[in-house]
Design an enzyme around this catalytic site. Structure first.
Site, PDB file in Angstrom:
ATOM      1  N   TYR A  78      -0.535  33.467  20.095  1.00  0.00           N
ATOM      2  CA  TYR A  78      -0.759  32.568  18.969  1.00  0.00           C
ATOM      3  C   TYR A  78       0.599  32.115  18.448  1.00  0.00           C
ATOM      4  CZ  TYR A  78      -2.550  31.153  14.306  1.00  0.00           C
ATOM      5  OH  TYR A  78      -2.862  30.480  13.154  1.00  0.00           O
TER       6      TYR A  78
ATOM      7  N   LYS B  93      -2.545  29.544  21.870  1.00  0.00           N
ATOM      8  CA  LYS B  93      -2.959  28.734  20.715  1.00  0.00           C
ATOM      9  C   LYS B  93      -1.670  28.150  20.160  1.00  0.00           C
ATOM     10  CE  LYS B  93      -5.277  28.963  16.179  1.00  0.00           C
ATOM     11  NZ  LYS B  93      -4.285  28.292  15.350  1.00  0.00           N
TER      12      LYS B  93
END
Length: 308
Positions: free
Chosen positions: A142, A172
């Site tokens: 992330y 992400k």
């Protein structure tokens, strides 16, 4: 969930519903899942991330939320990705083991942001220690440097990452550096990693350079409209896709000027879905009544290309 199905398309950054006194409200998760699937045509969720106030929750609360999303998402959602990042490595590992035990579709980890990794090797060492606790679970990094301050380029991070983290499946990517994203996609085509873009108002730009999909808060309440944008892009009907992106941007530009964050996202989701999302946890404070009135009026005034 759908084992083996590639993570792509829209992923709702799940909001954490809370009671008026600030406790997590698990009782509305079933209704939330049904709303995402039936009203927004969104079948993937990212739990305990930024929108979900994950770093403001206790470890026990994060486990309870993960369990409820996995339970309620069974046979309804394709993917339930659990964010297990924390400042403490042992806590990350505990959450990773728990996510594996309950059958999560994948886990994601944010870079630690108090004592920060200063280079690729330090960051990979941290991520590897977490991923190894869930050796059968797909792992996602992330990347959100505006919040973490960790600006190690993803292009650099991905070089040889499978050797360290065999379960690595993608990123992400919550940054506006489209050059970095483009280099990642260009260099890692054969690996077939998933690159999920996290800046909702710029999604069409990311799709143009090859992003597989997106994780974002607006897909909780604008998921159906954004799916229509994805369909237009795939045709390709770029003029129509741009219309959807511009209108999403018009709304976001309006609310950002008013002051827009997690608390305001909760307010918008509440008035759009009818599901009470409750207040945020301190130090965040509730959206004002003025914000709610103006945001609702703005959203209601938008005329979408599909006529809805």
């Amino acid at each position: 969930m759908t084992p083996g199905k590639k993570l792509q398309g829209l992923v709702a950054a799940a909001i954490t519903p809370m009671t008026p006194d600030g406790q997590i409200n698990l009782s509305v998760i079933r209704q939330y899942v049904d709303y995402l699937v039936s009203e927004q045509n969104v079948k993937n969720v990212f739990v305990n991330g930024t929108t979900g106030e994950g770093l403001s929750l206790s470890i026990q609360e994060r486990k309870q939320l993960a369990e409820e999303w996995v339970c309620q998402g069974k046979d309804k959602l394709d993917h339930v990705i659990i964010h297990v990042g924390a400042l403490s490595l042992p806590e990350c590992q505990e959450l990773a083991r728990h996510a594996a035990a309950i059958g999560a579709s994948g886990i994601a980890v944010i870079a630690p942001f108090f004592f920060k990794p200063t280079n690729k090797d330090e960051l990979i060492a941290f991520l590897q220690k977490v991923a190894s606790e869930a050796p059968a679970v797909p792992f996602y990094y992330y990347h959100i440097p505006p919040l973490t301050g960790v600006k190690i380029r993803v292009e650099e991070l991905l070089d040889g990452i499978k050797e360290w983290i065999p379960t690595f499946q993608g990123v992400k990517f919550s940054d506006t550096d489209l050059l970095d994203l483009a280099q990642c996609i260009n260099k890692n085509e054969r690996e077939q990693f998933a690159f999920l873009y996290g800046v909702d108002e710029q999604l069409l730009s990311a799709l143009a350079i090859g992003a597989n999909g997106a994780v974002g808060s607006t897909y909780n309440y604008l998921g159906r409209k954004t799916n229509l944008m994805l369909q237009a892009f795939a045709k390709p009907d770029l003029a129509l896709a741009r219309k959807y992106q511009f209108l999403t941007g018009e709304f976001l530009n309006f609310v950002i000027r008013l002051g827009f964050g997690v608390a305001q996202t909760k307010a918008v989701m509440t008035f759009v879905s009818g599901i009470p999302m409750g207040p945020p946890r301190l130090p965040l404070v509730d959206a004002s009544e003025e914000f709610i009135v103006k945001a609702k009026a703005k959203l209601d005034s938008i005329v979408w290309p599909d006529g809805d």
